[in-house]
Write a protein that holds these residues in place. Structure first.
Motif, PDB file in Angstrom:
ATOM      1  N   PRO A   1     -15.233  16.429  -3.419  1.00 48.49           N
ATOM      2  CA  PRO A   1     -14.075  16.013  -2.609  1.00 48.49           C
ATOM      3  C   PRO A   1     -14.073  14.502  -2.421  1.00 48.49           C
ATOM      4  N   VAL A   2     -12.892  13.894  -2.535  1.00 51.87           N
ATOM      5  CA  VAL A   2     -12.759  12.442  -2.404  1.00 51.87           C
ATOM      6  C   VAL A   2     -11.603  12.153  -1.456  1.00 51.87           C
ATOM      7  N   PRO A   3     -11.809  11.358  -0.397  1.00 51.20           N
ATOM      8  CA  PRO A   3     -10.707  11.039   0.519  1.00 51.20           C
ATOM      9  C   PRO A   3      -9.685  10.119  -0.134  1.00 51.20           C
ATOM     10  N   LEU A   4      -8.444  10.288   0.243  1.00 48.20           N
ATOM     11  CA  LEU A   4      -7.378   9.406  -0.220  1.00 48.20           C
ATOM     12  C   LEU A   4      -6.925   8.534   0.947  1.00 48.20           C
ATOM     13  N   ASP A   5      -5.905   7.740   0.727  1.00 46.99           N
ATOM     14  CA  ASP A   5      -5.471   6.796   1.749  1.00 46.99           C
ATOM     15  C   ASP A   5      -4.930   7.509   2.990  1.00 46.99           C
ATOM     16  N   ARG A   6      -4.354   8.674   2.815  1.00 48.26           N
ATOM     17  CA  ARG A   6      -3.797   9.436   3.940  1.00 48.26           C
ATOM     18  C   ARG A   6      -4.846  10.416   4.448  1.00 48.26           C
ATOM     19  N   PRO A   7      -5.030  10.531   5.734  1.00 49.44           N
ATOM     20  CA  PRO A   7      -6.074  11.418   6.269  1.00 49.44           C
ATOM     21  C   PRO A   7      -5.765  12.908   6.101  1.00 49.44           C
ATOM     22  N   ASP A   8      -4.504  13.252   5.853  1.00 49.44           N
ATOM     23  CA  ASP A   8      -4.148  14.662   5.715  1.00 49.44           C
ATOM     24  C   ASP A   8      -4.145  15.130   4.257  1.00 49.44           C
ATOM     25  N   VAL A   9      -4.563  14.269   3.332  1.00 43.38           N
ATOM     26  CA  VAL A   9      -4.591  14.619   1.907  1.00 43.38           C
ATOM     27  C   VAL A   9      -5.961  14.273   1.341  1.00 43.38           C
TER      28      VAL A   9
ATOM     29  N   ALA B   1       0.215  13.864 -10.025  1.00 44.03           N
ATOM     30  CA  ALA B   1       0.161  12.543 -10.647  1.00 44.03           C
ATOM     31  C   ALA B   1       0.783  11.482  -9.750  1.00 44.03           C
ATOM     32  N   ARG B   2       1.904  11.805  -9.119  1.00 40.35           N
ATOM     33  CA  ARG B   2       2.538  10.842  -8.224  1.00 40.35           C
ATOM     34  C   ARG B   2       1.668  10.564  -7.003  1.00 40.35           C
ATOM     35  N   GLU B   3       1.059  11.605  -6.457  1.00 43.37           N
ATOM     36  CA  GLU B   3       0.205  11.433  -5.279  1.00 43.37           C
ATOM     37  C   GLU B   3      -1.018  10.586  -5.609  1.00 43.37           C
ATOM     38  N   LEU B   4      -1.665  10.875  -6.726  1.00 47.84           N
ATOM     39  CA  LEU B   4      -2.864  10.118  -7.102  1.00 47.84           C
ATOM     40  C   LEU B   4      -2.515   8.676  -7.441  1.00 47.84           C
ATOM     41  N   SER B   5      -1.370   8.490  -8.092  1.00 50.10           N
ATOM     42  CA  SER B   5      -0.944   7.133  -8.430  1.00 50.10           C
ATOM     43  C   SER B   5      -0.702   6.315  -7.168  1.00 50.10           C
ATOM     44  N   ALA B   6      -0.084   6.930  -6.157  1.00 45.68           N
ATOM     45  CA  ALA B   6       0.177   6.231  -4.896  1.00 45.68           C
ATOM     46  C   ALA B   6      -1.106   5.862  -4.169  1.00 45.68           C
ATOM     47  N   ASN B   7      -2.194   6.574  -4.481  1.00 50.48           N
ATOM     48  CA  ASN B   7      -3.475   6.305  -3.834  1.00 50.48           C
ATOM     49  C   ASN B   7      -4.450   5.533  -4.725  1.00 50.48           C
ATOM     50  N   GLY B   8      -3.940   5.019  -5.831  1.00 57.15           N
ATOM     51  CA  GLY B   8      -4.774   4.178  -6.682  1.00 57.15           C
ATOM     52  C   GLY B   8      -5.807   4.912  -7.506  1.00 57.15           C
ATOM     53  N   VAL B   9      -5.640   6.207  -7.722  1.00 62.07           N
ATOM     54  CA  VAL B   9      -6.590   6.965  -8.549  1.00 62.07           C
ATOM     55  C   VAL B   9      -6.330   6.636 -10.013  1.00 62.07           C
TER      56      VAL B   9
END
Length: 726
Positions: free
Chosen positions: A456-464, A53-61
């Motif tokens: 699969p959906v890319p997030l703001d960070r290329p390693d996630v 949840a924290r990771e997705l929130s940081a990426n605007g999901v």
């Protein structure tokens, strides 16, 4: 206790003034507690679901969704124009990061015009709950002419539960307090004797909640704290005050002066209340063993109101009782006492029914013990399946006018039950391999029969990378739960060996919250029973009685839990208590019931056993002491139980599943504890154990007194002589 009483007598007015001022200040802080309570927090902060949840929130999901139907959902210029102000209003809400239509498959043709907006919030799960709070409290942002607009998502669900619990608290008080007043009037038959427990109870509740309200400026209290603390604090404080009032009235009727009556009540019943209160606090403190913010802060709130109840009973009640004097007696008893110029021969505080009942049980203790044990065992059987009957409630358990329920049902009808709240997988790898790893996860899941689509959906960070998994069934369905568990620990985990990922989403959050709460139950129970045993050994100066008490607590707890499962999770049980549908237990319910039931069960045990022990020390007559102890506490314990049931029953009328289950479970627990346990199991077992009840190392075991020295038995509510053991 004598020193405390003397201090109160010397400084009655200053203490009373300070008490009133503290209640006023406490009321000020208590009023703001609900507004500072933080929803959610059932799952551990270190759980996979919280990390996702924290990771997705940081990426605007998006963590929330808004369902729009009608005119504003039309696929034309007029529809888009009507939708624009709704989107703008939501986007302008503090904490909202982005609002945009969710990329969904075509809706079912029969669902009508529908648009689903994804709302991303900052701050993880807590952030989405905060945004939901703002949107639900500002109805203008979710309205449009010719359209219907509903807010959904896990955070909105949690926030609606908070809002419902607030209204339910008020309703519970409106239902419970009048019943408490009636029970007190029937018990004491005197207005002033009725007023004292109510004043003590309300002042303790205000003081305890006020302390929680002050601490809430720095501690994120759970939304459960107000309701749970109100249930426990009010019931305990009224009970404690009742016991003191009853003991003072006994002494007055025997010709003691007012000061001596209060002093004697404090020395005996006051000491029992102190030990009982310590035991209750210890029971509540074991809730800190649970790795859940919601449980820990609810436990802290209950500790605060319990301490307030103890202080109000042992500090406020003696002063008030001294001021009232003979006015705590019934008018006819007061007149007879004044006319006699001394003691009233007939003890008006002894219950004839309970005296006869105590004699009946002690005459055939073996039969009664076996019969009551079999009955309790039957109630315990359903508790064996507790682990399979615990889960967070779904949106369908909300009232029919709930926005979350309407949003969820509309979206499920249009797109399928598992599309709007997908299983979210966060894949972590190097920047070069993240996409490949995410595609592998999506490919494996696409072949699973429980998966409708995985992308699969890319997030703001290329390693996630994020893999969003639309399931065939709803997030609350057992098959979706099995899918998440398989991804974490089962066959799917094996097929994805070498891939580093975390599983989140609503289903995972439900699993993590349940696991965090339920997994701590065995440790909490073991620690709690051990501490209660030690406290009772010190308080009772006995080895056998505390062991027996702990065994009875376990039986009472099992029967209470089993009875609640029968009433809550079966069609017949739900119909009996007026619920529309059966439901699994909310995970906060078993934890809270363990702490409160053990505390309340020990409370009645201490009050009853302390009176029997007091009588036995004076006579050495085990049987007579049991009968007399049951007779002298039967009425007041029954009334105290009736008051607790009334308070808990008010919460059983709640529209919020966990509060409803807590109310029913605790009311049922008090009912069987005050009847089967205190009325049968305690006197029957003590009669069978005889003088071994009082065995303690390094202390001689009292032997029965010679027949000529024994106190006359109480068999009809009246002693054969006017003397009493004090």
């Amino acid at each position: 206790m004598d020193r405390l009483t003397d201090f109160l007598f010397r400084n009655g007015k200053p203490v009373l003034v300070a008490w009133v001022l503290l209640a006023v200040v406490g009321g000020f802080f208590a009023l703001g507690l609900e507004g500072r309570a933080v929803p959610g927090g059932e799952a551990s902060e270190s759980s996979q679901a919280e990390a996702v949840a924290r990771e997705l929130s940081a990426n605007g999901v998006p963590s929330l969704f808004v369902v729009v139907t009608g005119r504003a959902a039309g696929d034309d210029a007029a529809g888009r124009a009507a939708l624009e102000p709704i989107s703008a209003a939501i986007a302008g809400t503090e904490g909202v990061r982005e609002v945009k239509p969710l990329p969904l498959p075509p809706p079912d043709p029969g669902s009508g015009p529908i648009v689903v907006l994804g709302v991303s919030a900052t701050g993880g799960v807590d952030g989405s709950i905060d945004v939901a709070n703002k949107l639900l409290n500002d109805e203008e942002e979710l309205t449009a002419e010719g359209s219907e607009v509903f807010l959904g998502g896990y955070g909105a669900h949690r926030e609606e539960l908070v809002q419902l619990s607030r209204s339910d608290l008020l309703r519970a008080e409106q239902v419970g307090l009048p019943i408490v007043l009636v029970v007190l009037l029937l018990t004491f038959g005197a207005l002033w004797a009725t007023v004292v427990p109510l004043v003590i109870g309300l002042s303790a509740l205000v003081g305890g909640l006020g302390a929680a309200g002050a601490l809430a400026y720095g501690i994120p209290f759970s939304e459960y704290v107000t309701n749970a603390a109100s249930m426990v604090g009010l019931a305990l404080a009224v009970d404690y005050a009742m016991f003191l009032v009853q003991r003072v009235r006994e002494s007055l009727l025997r010709g003691m002066g007012v000061d001596d009556s209060v002093r004697h009540a404090m020395r005996t019943t006051g000491t029992a209340i102190a030990w009982s209160g310590i035991t209750v606090v210890v029971a509540e403190a074991t809730m800190f063993l649970v790795d859940s913010r919601a449980i820990r802060t609810a436990g802290l709130g209950m500790i605060l109101v319990t301490v307030a109840a103890i202080v109000a009973a042992l500090v406020g009640a003696p002063i008030v009782l001294r001021m009232l004097g003979l006015r705590v007696l019934r008018k006819k008893d007061r007149q007879r006492l004044l006319a006699s110029g001394g003691a009233v021969a007939v003890d008006a505080e002894v219950s004839g029914f309970w005296a006869r009942w105590g004699k009946r049980v002690t005459d055939r203790p073996g039969r009664w013990l076996v019969g009551a044990t079999v009955l309790m065992a039957l109630f315990c059987v359903p508790a064996l399946d507790l682990a399979d009957r615990v889960d967070l409630p779904s949106a369908s358990a909300m009232p029919s006018d709930s926005q979350v329920r309407q949003a969820t049902e509309a979206a499920a009808a249009a797109y399928g039950p598992g599309v709007i709240s997908p299983v979210e997988i966060v894949v972590r790898a190097t920047a070069d391999t993240a996409r490949t790893q995410a595609e592998r996860v999506a490919q494996v899941l696409s072949g699973d029969p429980e998966v409708r689509a995985a992308a699969p959906v890319p997030l703001d960070r290329p390693d996630v990378y994020r893999v969003s998994v639309a399931t065939v069934h709803s997030p609350s369905d057992d098959r979706t739960h099995d899918l998440v568990r398989s991804l974490r620990d089962g066959d799917l985990r094996g097929q994805l060996d070498g891939v580093v990922y975390e599983v989140g989403g609503e289903t995972a959050m439900r699993i993590d919250a349940t696991d965090a709460l339920f997994a701590s139950l065995p440790l909490m129970l073991a620690v709690l029973l051990g501490l209660v045993l030690l406290l009772l050994v010190v308080a009772m100066r006995s080895i056998v009685l505390p062991i027996k008490a702990v065994l009875l607590v376990v039986v009472s707890l099992g029967a209470s839990t089993g009875g609640l499962l029968l009433l809550s999770t079966t069609e017949v049980g739900a119909a009996l208590i007026g619920w529309s549908d059966p439901a699994d237990l909310h995970p906060i319910v078993p934890i809270t019931i363990v702490a409160i039931v053990i505390a309340l069960s020990t409370d009645y045990e201490v009050i009853l056993i302390s009176r029997i022990a007091e009588l036995f020390r004076g006579s050495g007559d085990n049987t007579g002491s049991i009968i007399d102890g049951v007779a002298r506490t039967g009425r007041v314990i029954s009334s105290a139980a009736a008051i607790m049931i009334a308070v808990f029953f008010g919460f059983a009328l709640s529209d919020v599943t966990p509060l409803k289950q807590l109310g029913v479970g605790l009311a049922f627990a008090v009912l069987i504890d005050a009847t089967v346990v205190r009325g049968v199991l305690v006197p029957a077992s003590m009669q069978l154990m005889g003088r071994w009840n009082w065995w303690f190392p390094s202390s001689p075991t009292p032997r029965p007194a010679p027949p000529a020295e024994r106190r006359p038995e109480v068999v009809s509510g009246r002693a054969s002589s006017s003397d009493d053991l004090v």
